[in-house]
Design an enzyme around this catalytic site. Structure first.
Site, PDB file in Angstrom:
ATOM      1  N   GLU A 131      35.786  36.712  45.686  1.00 24.87           N
ATOM      2  CA  GLU A 131      36.936  37.482  45.200  1.00 24.87           C
ATOM      3  C   GLU A 131      38.150  37.270  46.114  1.00 24.87           C
ATOM      4  OE1 GLU A 131      36.176  41.461  43.677  1.00 24.87           O
ATOM      5  OE2 GLU A 131      37.928  42.182  44.795  1.00 24.87           O
ATOM      6  N   ASP A 185      42.750  52.752  39.427  1.00 26.02           N
ATOM      7  CA  ASP A 185      42.989  54.024  40.110  1.00 26.02           C
ATOM      8  C   ASP A 185      44.069  54.817  39.384  1.00 26.02           C
ATOM      9  OD1 ASP A 185      41.130  53.910  42.210  1.00 26.02           O
ATOM     10  OD2 ASP A 185      42.400  52.483  43.282  1.00 26.02           O
ATOM     11  N   HIS A 192      28.378  38.642  45.380  1.00 26.92           N
ATOM     12  CA  HIS A 192      29.826  38.548  45.171  1.00 26.92           C
ATOM     13  C   HIS A 192      30.476  38.869  46.519  1.00 26.92           C
ATOM     14  CE1 HIS A 192      33.552  38.794  42.813  1.00 26.92           C
ATOM     15  NE2 HIS A 192      33.865  39.883  43.503  1.00 26.92           N
ATOM     16  N   SER A 238      29.716  34.322  44.118  1.00 26.65           N
ATOM     17  CA  SER A 238      31.069  34.322  43.564  1.00 26.65           C
ATOM     18  C   SER A 238      31.974  34.865  44.655  1.00 26.65           C
ATOM     19  CB  SER A 238      31.134  35.165  42.293  1.00 26.65           C
ATOM     20  OG  SER A 238      30.570  36.443  42.504  1.00 26.65           O
ATOM     21  N   PHE A 264      38.944  51.975  54.807  1.00 23.82           N
ATOM     22  CA  PHE A 264      38.661  51.675  53.408  1.00 23.82           C
ATOM     23  C   PHE A 264      37.437  52.468  52.940  1.00 23.82           C
ATOM     24  CE2 PHE A 264      36.341  49.032  50.321  1.00 23.82           C
ATOM     25  CZ  PHE A 264      37.304  48.950  49.327  1.00 23.82           C
TER      26      PHE A 264
END
Ligand code: FAD
Length: 309
Positions: free
Chosen positions: A22, A114, A274, A20, A224
Site C-alpha cells: 500500500e 472517516d 498486505h 500486496s 496512530f
C-alpha cells in the site's frame, strides 16, 4: 513477471506466499520521487496488487487517480485504487469509478471513510451519496466487474459498539460483492486470530488479509495506534526503548520485529500479507526477502548493473 519469481518460503512449508503493497499519493515532487523509487524497488517481488490510498474526504482525488494511472501506464503491476464515500454524491463517486475502469484499473478498495468532521465525530453521509461502505461496494459492482476489497478491524472499529456490529458490517460488504478484506494494522497476532475465528463463525469466508505495518518510528506508530484503538504491547515499546536518537538501530530493530510478526503468522497458517509501506521500500523489501520472495534473476542483474555503473 510473477512466474519467474521464487515465491516459496521455507517457513511456509512450501505454500506460496503472496504480498500486496500500500502506498499513499505524494504531495510534492520530492515525495513523488521517493514513491517511484520505492515502487521500482518493490515491483520485482511481483505483488498480487499495489494499492493507493484516498485522502480523507476525497482530498487526494486527483493525486490518487494520477498515481494509479501512472502505475497502469508505466509498470506491469495491478493497481487497486482506494475510494471513500465521504463528502461526495453518488454521481461524483460513480464518475471516479468509471474513470478508473476507462484507465484500465480493475480493483477498488472500497471504504466508507472517516467522518467529514474528523475522527471521533459522528458520521453523516452526504445527502445524495452512498450511505455505507456496503452501499459503495454494490454501486461499484453495478458499474463494472471490479474486484473489490474492503477493510476489517481485528480490534473492532473505534466507532463500533461491539464485535458483532463490526462483523455484521463486514458480512454486508461481502454480501454486496467484496471478495477480500484487508485488516487495520495490529501488533498482537492473537487478536488477529481471535477476529478470524469470529468472522469464520459468522460465516464470512473471504480472505481476511493481515495488514502489516513495519514500525520504524515508534512514537509515530503509537500516536496512530491511539487514534485507531490498536493495542501496542509493552514488549514492542521495550524493543524501541532508548533509541529515539538512533535511527539506524531503530531500523534494524524494525525489520527484526516485523519479521518476527510475519513469521509467527506464517507458522500459524497465513500465506497472504498486505504491507503498509508508507512509501518506503527498504523495510518491506527486507521482510519480503526473509519471507522467501525474490526478484527474477534478470531484475537482480539489472540492479547489480546499475550499482556497478
Ligand atoms: P466500515 O467498515 O463501513 O465501518 C466501520 C465501522 O463503523 C463498522 O465496523 C461499524 O462499527 C461502524 N459502522 C459503519 N456503518 C454502520 C452502520 N450502518 N451501523 C452501525 N455501525 C456502523 N481511509 C481513507 O480516508 N482513505 C483510505 O484510503 C483508507 N484506506 C484504508 C484501508 C484499510 C485496509 C483500512 C483498514 C482502513 C482504511 N481507511 C482509509 C480508514 C477508514 O476510512 C476508516 O477507518 C473509516 O472510519 C471507516 O471506513 P470503513 O470503510 O472501514 O468503514
Amino acid at each position: 513477471m510473477s512466474s519467474d519469481v521464487e515465491r516459496r518460503s521455507r517457513r511456509a512449508g512450501g505454500r506460496p506466499i503472496s504480498v500486496s503493497f500500500e502506498f499513499f499519493p505524494p504531495k510534492t515532487p520530492e515525495m513523488e520521487a521517493t514513491l517511484w523509487s520505492s515502487i521500482t524497488r518493490l515491483a520485482p517481488l511481483a505483488p498480487k496488487f499495489v494499492s493507493v490510498t484516498y485522502g480523507a474526504g476525497g482530498s487526494t482525488r486527483e493525486r490518487t487517480h494520477s498515481t494509479v494511472e501512472r502505475i497502469v501506464k508505466e509498470t506491469r503491476l495491478s493497481p487497486a485504487a482506494h475510494l471513500t464515500c465521504v463528502s461526495a454524491s453518488k454521481g461524483e463517486v460513480d464518475e471516479v469509478v468509471r474513470g478508473y475502469w476507462d484507465a484500465g484499473v480493475r480493483h477498488i478498495v472500497a471504504l466508507r471513510g472517516d467522518p467529514p468532521g474528523g475522527v471521533g465525530q459522528s458520521y453523516e453521509p452526504h445527502s445524495d451519496g452512498y450511505k455505507t461502505s456496503a452501499d459503495l461496494v454494490s454501486g461499484i459492482r453495478r458499474i463494472a466487474n471490479f474486484e473489490v476489497s474492503v477493510s476489517a478491524y481485528p480490534e473492532k472499529h473505534p466507532e463500533s459498539p461491539s464485535f458483532d456490529t463490526d462483523l455484521d458490517i463486514l458480512a454486508a460488504k461481502v454480501e454486496a460483492g467484496a471478495t477480500r478484506a484487508i485488516t487495520q494494522c495490529f501488533f498482537d497476532n492473537d487478536l488477529y486470530f481471535r477476529y478470524l475465528d469470529k468472522a469464520r463463525a459468522r460465516g464470512i469466508e473471504v480472505p481476511i488479509v493481515p495488514g502489516i505495518l513495519p514500525v520504524s518510528n515508534f512514537k509515530q506508530a503509537k500516536n496512530f495506534s491511539e487514534k485507531t484503538g490498536t493495542y501496542m504491547p509493552g514488549w514492542l515499546a521495550a524493543r524501541f526503548e532508548g533509541l529515539d536518537n538512533d535511527p539506524e538501530t531503530r531500523k534494524l530493530i524494525a525489520a527484526a520485529v516485523a519479521a518476527e510478526q510475519v513469521f509467527d503468522l506464517v507458522d500459524r497458517g497465513v500465506t497472504e500479507f498486505h504491507f503498509y509501506t508508507l512509501n518506503r521500500a527498504d523495510l518491506v523489501y527486507a521482510v519480503c526477502h526473509l519471507l522467501g520472495l525474490r526478484p527474477p534473476q534478470e531484475a537482480v542483474a539489472g540492479q547489480n548493473g546499475q550499482a556497478a555503473a
